[in-house]
Design a protein around this motif. Structure first.
Motif, short mmCIF file in Angstrom:
data_model
loop_
_atom_site.label_atom_id
_atom_site.label_comp_id
_atom_site.label_asym_id
_atom_site.label_seq_id
_atom_site.Cartn_x
_atom_site.Cartn_y
_atom_site.Cartn_z
N LEU A 1 0.83 -1.21 0.00
CA LEU A 1 0.00 0.00 0.00
C LEU A 1 0.86 1.26 0.00
O LEU A 1 0.51 2.25 -0.66
CB LEU A 1 -0.94 0.00 1.21
CG LEU A 1 -2.10 -1.00 1.15
CD1 LEU A 1 -2.81 -1.08 2.50
CD2 LEU A 1 -3.08 -0.62 0.05
N SER A 2 1.96 1.24 0.73
CA SER A 2 2.83 2.43 0.76
C SER A 2 3.53 2.64 -0.58
O SER A 2 3.76 3.79 -0.98
CB SER A 2 3.85 2.33 1.89
OG SER A 2 4.75 1.27 1.65
N ILE A 3 3.86 1.56 -1.28
CA ILE A 3 4.46 1.69 -2.61
C ILE A 3 3.48 2.38 -3.57
O ILE A 3 3.87 3.19 -4.39
CB ILE A 3 4.89 0.31 -3.15
CG1 ILE A 3 6.11 -0.19 -2.39
CG2 ILE A 3 5.18 0.35 -4.65
CD1 ILE A 3 6.51 -1.61 -2.69
N ASN A 4 2.19 2.08 -3.40
CA ASN A 4 1.16 2.68 -4.25
C ASN A 4 0.62 3.99 -3.67
O ASN A 4 -0.41 4.50 -4.12
CB ASN A 4 0.02 1.69 -4.48
CG ASN A 4 0.45 0.52 -5.33
OD1 ASN A 4 1.15 0.71 -6.32
ND2 ASN A 4 0.06 -0.68 -4.94
N SER A 5 1.28 4.51 -2.66
CA SER A 5 0.96 5.80 -2.04
C SER A 5 -0.41 5.85 -1.37
O SER A 5 -1.04 6.92 -1.32
CB SER A 5 1.08 6.94 -3.07
OG SER A 5 2.40 7.02 -3.54
N PHE A 6 -0.88 4.74 -0.86
CA PHE A 6 -2.09 4.73 -0.05
C PHE A 6 -1.66 4.80 1.42
O PHE A 6 -1.69 3.81 2.14
CB PHE A 6 -2.92 3.46 -0.30
CG PHE A 6 -3.49 3.36 -1.69
CD1 PHE A 6 -4.43 4.28 -2.14
CD2 PHE A 6 -3.09 2.36 -2.55
CE1 PHE A 6 -4.96 4.18 -3.41
CE2 PHE A 6 -3.61 2.25 -3.82
CZ PHE A 6 -4.55 3.17 -4.26
N TRP A 7 -1.23 5.99 1.84
CA TRP A 7 -0.56 6.16 3.13
C TRP A 7 -1.47 5.87 4.31
O TRP A 7 -1.03 5.23 5.28
CB TRP A 7 0.04 7.56 3.24
CG TRP A 7 1.05 7.79 2.17
CD1 TRP A 7 0.93 8.63 1.10
CD2 TRP A 7 2.31 7.15 2.04
NE1 TRP A 7 2.05 8.56 0.30
CE2 TRP A 7 2.92 7.65 0.86
CE3 TRP A 7 2.99 6.19 2.77
CZ2 TRP A 7 4.16 7.23 0.43
CZ3 TRP A 7 4.23 5.78 2.34
CH2 TRP A 7 4.81 6.29 1.19
N THR A 8 -2.69 6.30 4.28
CA THR A 8 -3.60 6.07 5.40
C THR A 8 -3.87 4.58 5.59
O THR A 8 -3.80 4.05 6.71
CB THR A 8 -4.94 6.81 5.17
OG1 THR A 8 -4.66 8.19 4.92
CG2 THR A 8 -5.84 6.69 6.37
N SER A 9 -4.14 3.89 4.50
CA SER A 9 -4.38 2.44 4.58
C SER A 9 -3.11 1.70 5.00
O SER A 9 -3.18 0.72 5.75
CB SER A 9 -4.86 1.91 3.23
OG SER A 9 -6.07 2.51 2.86
#
Length: 170
Positions: free
Chosen positions: A42-50
């Motif tokens: 998720l962090s690689i895809n920039s979904f920081w909150t998730s």
């Protein structure tokens, strides 16, 4: 059959006067590890909150996973069951070794097995999961428990006979 892989006792320490059995929380740690992988993706895809939420849940699983320790100690004359987390250790049960008669491997009709402790009053206490395992891991534990119980009963019998001899002399 998967229970014997996920919930498996092993001998952590064995001496002539002490036996410690350990059961690791592999399911909790596995879920925590998978959530760390999900958080990384998720962090690689920039979904920081998730990603932060997945990481927080993973941390909870890793910290809440309880290691079960079963400790047979001849010097203390007890069997204690502890739950150990990274933050604390709880003793949930203490039984005098003199009240435990023996251990045996129960085999059910479906070939599932479970390690059972028999108390002197006939009550039985299961200390392992009931499962049909591919590899035989329960027999060595039964042998080790019976060996420590034999030593404990031998020690308590000799102490009783010494105290009886002293009372006869008086």
């Amino acid at each position: 059959m998967i229970q014997g892989v996920v919930q498996r006792l092993s001998i952590a320490e064995q001496t002539s006067s002490r036996l410690v059995l350990c059961e690791l929380p592999l399911l909790d740690w596995g879920a925590g590890f998978l959530l760390v992988i999900v958080a990384l993706m998720l962090s690689i895809n920039s979904f920081w909150t998730s990603a932060v939420l997945a990481l927080a849940i993973a941390l909870y699983f890793l910290l809440a996973g309880r290691v079960r320790l079963i400790e047979f100690d001849i010097s203390a004359e007890t069997m204690q069951i502890h739950y150990q987390t990274p933050l604390k250790r709880n003793t949930v049960n203490t039984i005098k070794l003199e009240t435990i008669q023996r251990a045996y491997l129960y085999t059910g009709d479906d070939e599932g097995t479970q390690i059972i402790l028999v108390r002197r009053d006939g009550e039985e206490l299961g200390i392992s999961v009931y499962s049909d395992d591919i590899a035989s891991w329960k027999e060595p534990i039964v042998v080790a428990v019976n060996a420590i119980l034999y030593e404990a009963h031998k020690t308590s019998t000799s102490e009783v006979s010494i105290s009886t001899e002293k009372s006869k002399q008086l």
